[in-house]
Write a protein that holds these residues in place. Structure first.
Motif, PDB file in Angstrom:
ATOM      1  N   ARG A   7       0.982  16.250 -14.777  1.00 15.50           N
ATOM      2  CA  ARG A   7       2.469  17.025 -14.299  1.00 15.50           C
ATOM      3  C   ARG A   7       2.540  18.526 -13.861  1.00 15.50           C
ATOM      4  N   GLU A   8       1.540  19.261 -14.944  1.00  7.62           N
ATOM      5  CA  GLU A   8       2.061  20.730 -13.984  1.00  7.62           C
ATOM      6  C   GLU A   8       1.647  21.257 -12.600  1.00  7.62           C
ATOM      7  N   ARG A   9       0.966  20.237 -12.237  1.00  8.72           N
ATOM      8  CA  ARG A   9       0.432  20.949 -10.625  1.00  8.72           C
ATOM      9  C   ARG A   9       1.864  20.122  -9.773  1.00  8.72           C
ATOM     10  N   LEU A  10       2.354  19.185 -10.358  1.00  2.98           N
ATOM     11  CA  LEU A  10       3.668  18.114  -9.535  1.00  2.98           C
ATOM     12  C   LEU A  10       5.083  19.041  -9.989  1.00  2.98           C
ATOM     13  N   VAL A  11       5.124  19.418 -11.100  1.00  3.75           N
ATOM     14  CA  VAL A  11       6.379  20.437 -11.061  1.00  3.75           C
ATOM     15  C   VAL A  11       6.066  21.681 -10.266  1.00  3.75           C
ATOM     16  N   GLU A  12       5.044  22.462 -10.136  1.00  2.81           N
ATOM     17  CA  GLU A  12       4.734  23.615  -9.795  1.00  2.81           C
ATOM     18  C   GLU A  12       4.525  24.107  -8.205  1.00  2.81           C
ATOM     19  N   ARG A  13       4.279  22.389  -7.665  1.00  3.78           N
ATOM     20  CA  ARG A  13       4.753  21.970  -6.362  1.00  3.78           C
ATOM     21  C   ARG A  13       5.745  21.820  -6.009  1.00  3.78           C
ATOM     22  N   LEU A  14       6.865  21.588  -6.708  1.00  2.00           N
ATOM     23  CA  LEU A  14       8.411  21.052  -6.330  1.00  2.00           C
ATOM     24  C   LEU A  14       8.951  22.809  -6.647  1.00  2.00           C
ATOM     25  N   LYS A  15       8.609  23.693  -7.772  1.00  2.29           N
ATOM     26  CA  LYS A  15       9.081  24.730  -7.459  1.00  2.29           C
ATOM     27  C   LYS A  15       9.268  25.187  -6.016  1.00  2.29           C
ATOM     28  N   ARG A  16       7.235  25.545  -5.339  1.00  2.06           N
ATOM     29  CA  ARG A  16       7.345  26.131  -4.528  1.00  2.06           C
ATOM     30  C   ARG A  16       8.139  25.417  -3.267  1.00  2.06           C
TER      31      ARG A  16
ATOM     32  N   THR B  53       1.371  -0.960  -0.346  1.00  3.78           N
ATOM     33  CA  THR B  53      -0.003  -0.140   0.076  1.00  3.78           C
ATOM     34  C   THR B  53       0.681   0.879   0.130  1.00  3.78           C
ATOM     35  N   ARG B  54       0.377   2.260  -1.047  1.00  3.63           N
ATOM     36  CA  ARG B  54       1.195   3.261  -0.884  1.00  3.63           C
ATOM     37  C   ARG B  54       0.176   5.139  -0.164  1.00  3.63           C
ATOM     38  N   ALA B  55      -1.525   3.990   0.284  1.00  2.00           N
ATOM     39  CA  ALA B  55      -2.210   5.556   0.572  1.00  2.00           C
ATOM     40  C   ALA B  55      -1.629   6.297   1.114  1.00  2.00           C
ATOM     41  N   THR B  56      -1.109   5.665   2.429  1.00  8.67           N
ATOM     42  CA  THR B  56      -0.636   7.237   2.844  1.00  8.67           C
ATOM     43  C   THR B  56       0.091   8.563   2.496  1.00  8.67           C
ATOM     44  N   LEU B  57       0.969   8.231   1.818  1.00 10.24           N
ATOM     45  CA  LEU B  57       1.721   9.095   0.854  1.00 10.24           C
ATOM     46  C   LEU B  57       0.368   9.435   0.234  1.00 10.24           C
ATOM     47  N   HIS B  58      -1.006   9.970  -0.235  1.00 13.85           N
ATOM     48  CA  HIS B  58      -1.368  10.502  -0.885  1.00 13.85           C
ATOM     49  C   HIS B  58      -1.844  11.573  -0.089  1.00 13.85           C
ATOM     50  N   GLY B  59      -1.461  11.547   1.299  1.00 15.02           N
ATOM     51  CA  GLY B  59      -1.874  12.678   2.338  1.00 15.02           C
ATOM     52  C   GLY B  59      -0.843  13.621   2.425  1.00 15.02           C
ATOM     53  N   GLU B  60       0.394  13.152   1.833  1.00 11.70           N
ATOM     54  CA  GLU B  60       1.380  14.026   1.526  1.00 11.70           C
ATOM     55  C   GLU B  60       1.593  14.951  -0.069  1.00 11.70           C
ATOM     56  N   PRO B  61       1.242  16.396  -0.036  1.00  6.35           N
ATOM     57  CA  PRO B  61       1.150  17.003  -1.411  1.00  6.35           C
ATOM     58  C   PRO B  61       1.944  16.386  -2.771  1.00  6.35           C
ATOM     59  N   LEU B  62       3.062  16.724  -2.520  1.00  2.00           N
ATOM     60  CA  LEU B  62       4.119  16.487  -3.091  1.00  2.00           C
ATOM     61  C   LEU B  62       4.425  14.322  -3.542  1.00  2.00           C
ATOM     62  N   ALA B  63       4.322  14.464  -2.904  1.00  2.00           N
ATOM     63  CA  ALA B  63       4.113  12.870  -3.267  1.00  2.00           C
ATOM     64  C   ALA B  63       2.632  12.420  -3.799  1.00  2.00           C
ATOM     65  N   ALA B  64       1.869  13.119  -3.029  1.00  2.00           N
ATOM     66  CA  ALA B  64       0.587  12.646  -3.385  1.00  2.00           C
ATOM     67  C   ALA B  64       0.237  13.541  -5.334  1.00  2.00           C
ATOM     68  N   SER B  65       1.189  14.302  -5.796  1.00  2.00           N
ATOM     69  CA  SER B  65       0.811  14.760  -6.652  1.00  2.00           C
ATOM     70  C   SER B  65       2.077  13.805  -7.170  1.00  2.00           C
ATOM     71  N   ALA B  66       3.390  13.783  -6.904  1.00  2.13           N
ATOM     72  CA  ALA B  66       3.675  12.495  -7.445  1.00  2.13           C
ATOM     73  C   ALA B  66       3.255  10.892  -8.022  1.00  2.13           C
ATOM     74  N   LEU B  67       2.880  10.993  -7.214  1.00  2.00           N
ATOM     75  CA  LEU B  67       1.517   9.600  -8.008  1.00  2.00           C
ATOM     76  C   LEU B  67       0.821   9.608  -9.205  1.00  2.00           C
ATOM     77  N   GLU B  68       0.150  10.355  -8.321  1.00  2.00           N
ATOM     78  CA  GLU B  68      -0.357  10.710  -9.400  1.00  2.00           C
ATOM     79  C   GLU B  68      -0.537  11.053 -10.931  1.00  2.00           C
ATOM     80  N   TRP B  69       0.486  11.746 -10.471  1.00  2.00           N
ATOM     81  CA  TRP B  69       1.284  11.815 -12.801  1.00  2.00           C
ATOM     82  C   TRP B  69       1.602  10.619 -13.097  1.00  2.00           C
TER      83      TRP B  69
END
Length: 243
Positions: free
Chosen positions: A231-240, A76-92
């Motif tokens: 992907r755009e959401r992930l890159v923006e979160r990485l930059k921030r 399971t990687r369900a807990t990662l969905h609660g971490e914004p950066l990790a969740a964005s990476a999984l989504e992408w």
């Protein structure tokens, strides 16, 4: 028709009142879709999460029929969905894989690479620990689907040293000497894409710029371009995160 084995969940869509249609990537049989009875129940919802690894069994009487899928949780990687950066990476990563790969075609290298980068996201203490793996995964996916970049030698001089750029038209490397005067029209090539190893954030963003260009142009044109929003959401979160 019967397929059984480990699989990485890519997407889940509600079907009917209680069921779900799940698409998952297997190592030997590629992307497989199946109907999970009770897939929206309290018992199965924690299992049916994008990026989770399951042991799945697909059964159908005919090749044209949507198989029935039974699942058991492996990782399971369900807990990662609660971490914004990790969740964005999984989504992408899951959205990209689901949109790019054709059904039922085996891509064992893609399966292994996806499993590896998802594992890195789960254990890395910071995004820099998995961001290079994400860029390499995008690069591998391009190559596996026939849009690989040629980073082995300069497309102009055939030199194999001092490669500093990528042509956005041909996807081939360009040596710094050959690029003189044209740098603004080329994509900077970070060393880690050719040599491996770790990278600093400026190089990681250069790598993301390269793969993003070719993903949008070659792999996700037209209707499939919708997934690039993830992907755009992930890159923006990485930059921030690194600002």
């Amino acid at each position: 028709m019967r397929i059984a084995g480990p699989a990485i969940i890519l997407s889940i869509r509600a079907h009917g009142e209680h069921g779900a249609i799940v698409r998952a990537l297997t190592r030997s049989d590629g992307v497989q879709a199946g109907y999970v009875r009770g897939g929206r129940s309290r018992t199965l919802r924690p299992i049916l999460q994008p990026a989770n690894t399951i042991s799945g069994e697909w059964r159908a009487r005919t090749a044209e029929q949507l198989p029935a899928l039974t699942v058991e949780l492996v990782d399971t990687r369900a807990t990662l969905h609660g971490e914004p950066l990790a969740a964005s990476a999984l989504e992408w990563l899951t959205a990209l894989t689901a949109a790019a790969l054709p059904e039922a075609q085996p891509y064992p290298r893609v399966y292994d690479a996806l499993d590896g980068v998802l594992g890195a996201i789960a254990v890395a203490p910071s995004a820099r620990g998995w961001a290079t793996g994400l860029v390499r995964y995008e690069l591998l996916l391009l190559a596996e689907l026939g849009f690989g970049l040629d980073l082995s030698a300069c497309t102009v001089s055939r030199a194999t040293e001092d490669l500093g750029y990528v042509s956005p038209r041909s996807g081939a490397a360009v040596a710094r000497g050959a690029a003189r005067g044209y740098e603004a029209k080329l994509l900077p090539l970070p060393d880690f894409l050719r040599e491996g190893g770790a990278a600093e954030w400026p190089d990681i963003f250069d790598g993301l710029r390269i793969t993003g260009h070719f993903l949008a142009r070659d792999l996700l044109p037209g209707p499939r371009s919708d997934v690039l929003a993830a992907r755009e959401r992930l890159v923006e979160r990485l930059k921030r995160a690194v600002a």
